[in-house]
Design an enzyme around this catalytic site. Sequence first.
Site, short mmCIF file in Angstrom:
data_model
loop_
_atom_site.label_atom_id
_atom_site.label_comp_id
_atom_site.label_asym_id
_atom_site.label_seq_id
_atom_site.Cartn_x
_atom_site.Cartn_y
_atom_site.Cartn_z
N ASN A 63 7.46 -25.52 29.77
CA ASN A 63 7.29 -26.83 29.17
C ASN A 63 6.47 -26.73 27.88
O ASN A 63 6.43 -25.69 27.24
CB ASN A 63 6.69 -27.82 30.17
CG ASN A 63 7.24 -29.23 29.99
OD1 ASN A 63 7.26 -29.78 28.89
ND2 ASN A 63 7.69 -29.82 31.08
N ARG A 64 5.82 -27.83 27.52
CA ARG A 64 5.23 -27.95 26.19
C ARG A 64 3.72 -27.83 26.22
O ARG A 64 3.06 -28.28 27.16
CB ARG A 64 5.63 -29.29 25.57
CG ARG A 64 7.13 -29.40 25.34
CD ARG A 64 7.56 -30.80 24.97
NE ARG A 64 9.00 -30.84 24.69
CZ ARG A 64 9.95 -31.04 25.62
NH1 ARG A 64 9.61 -31.25 26.89
NH2 ARG A 64 11.23 -31.04 25.28
N HIS A 89 8.23 -23.66 26.28
CA HIS A 89 8.71 -22.55 27.13
C HIS A 89 8.28 -21.17 26.63
O HIS A 89 9.05 -20.21 26.65
CB HIS A 89 10.22 -22.60 27.26
CG HIS A 89 10.74 -23.80 28.00
ND1 HIS A 89 10.04 -24.39 29.04
CD2 HIS A 89 11.89 -24.52 27.86
CE1 HIS A 89 10.74 -25.41 29.51
NE2 HIS A 89 11.86 -25.52 28.81
N HIS A 160 15.21 -22.30 34.82
CA HIS A 160 15.80 -23.37 34.02
C HIS A 160 17.32 -23.45 34.19
O HIS A 160 18.06 -23.61 33.21
CB HIS A 160 15.45 -23.12 32.55
CG HIS A 160 15.42 -24.34 31.69
ND1 HIS A 160 16.57 -24.92 31.18
CD2 HIS A 160 14.39 -25.10 31.25
CE1 HIS A 160 16.24 -25.96 30.45
NE2 HIS A 160 14.93 -26.11 30.47
N TYR A 162 20.86 -25.27 34.86
CA TYR A 162 21.41 -26.61 34.75
C TYR A 162 22.37 -26.80 35.92
O TYR A 162 23.46 -26.22 35.95
CB TYR A 162 22.18 -26.78 33.44
CG TYR A 162 21.31 -26.84 32.20
CD1 TYR A 162 21.03 -28.06 31.58
CD2 TYR A 162 20.80 -25.68 31.63
CE1 TYR A 162 20.26 -28.13 30.43
CE2 TYR A 162 20.02 -25.73 30.48
CZ TYR A 162 19.75 -26.95 29.89
OH TYR A 162 18.99 -27.01 28.75
N GLN A 254 9.61 -30.96 36.50
CA GLN A 254 10.24 -31.53 35.30
C GLN A 254 11.71 -31.81 35.60
O GLN A 254 12.43 -30.94 36.10
CB GLN A 254 10.12 -30.55 34.13
CG GLN A 254 10.60 -31.11 32.81
CD GLN A 254 9.56 -31.99 32.11
OE1 GLN A 254 8.41 -32.04 32.53
NE2 GLN A 254 9.97 -32.68 31.06
N GLU A 274 12.87 -28.48 37.40
CA GLU A 274 12.02 -27.35 37.07
C GLU A 274 10.62 -27.48 37.69
O GLU A 274 9.77 -28.17 37.15
CB GLU A 274 11.87 -27.23 35.55
CG GLU A 274 13.17 -27.30 34.77
CD GLU A 274 12.92 -27.60 33.30
OE1 GLU A 274 12.02 -26.98 32.70
OE2 GLU A 274 13.61 -28.48 32.75
#
Length: 310
Positions: A63-64, A89, A160, A162, A254, A274
């Site tokens: 994440n950030r 990331h 991560h 999808y 997340q 996540e």
Amino acid sequence: MNVFHLTNKAGDQLSILERGAAMQRWTTAVGNSKRELILSYAEPEAYTQDRFYLGALVGPYANRIGKGRLLIGQQFYQLEQNEGPNQLHGGDAGLHQMNWQVLEQQESRLVLGCEMADGQGGYPGPVYFRVTYQLSEQSALDVELEASSNVTTLVGPTLHPYFNLAPDQAPIDEHKLCLHAAHYTSVDAHCIPTGELPKVQGSPLDFSTAKPLSGISMDYNFVVNGDLHQAAAELISPDGLVRLRVYSDYPGLQVYTGEHLKGPFKARQGICLEPQFFPDSPNQKGFPFHFTRPGQPFKAHIRYQLDKAG
């Protein structure tokens, strides 16, 4: 590029790439047919040009991190800023770009390792990482994440993939999602937390009971129990034949509904679930996380449990 395969007697086949320790494919048997559960590129080499962290193991810190600012004790570290002023990331040279080495390989178990150099992405190190993929006969994928260093540093990776549980991998609008979370982290225009933890009850982010994803866009961290005995999230295929439950001992989850996916994929063609520490935790008072220190290695556990009908 090496591709490693895990299988079980329940009809699951999992492909893991050496690059990024990425989940390239997860195929399962549903009745008499096969179904792809995650988005993938047809060729492993395509992952070298990927911009979406597709299936990758991301970090050192997922994440950030706002402005890429990291303070450890009295020492300030400027991390790589790869999303505007922020880091996402682990930076452009994060774990998703590393080539991982095989430490152990069996039919249903794979252990990979890699070492990040001191200063890579701005992080103090070096840091040695290890990931274990274990596929059970009950269609559970257990992932153990480990890291150690002889310096104090920041570690908090995640996976991560999808997910798309539909037989035709159409956009995820008709999937149903349930989140076992009472709060989420509010964010500013750059997706950096404001420090507030609003309740989901009564908001568009209230998925306390399973409901379709149609009409809702998400890139939020939810506050979960961090308990391997209680699912943080459940995702149900449009036809109801496949249910995915996500467990972890991380305190956050997340949820990202894939709005920025582009060719060869479509926007909202996959959803990321996540498990992780909260975004920007080192710069947010009271957010749960911990540094990895000498003699205090990092460890986290993620479990994806499939339930299938038909």
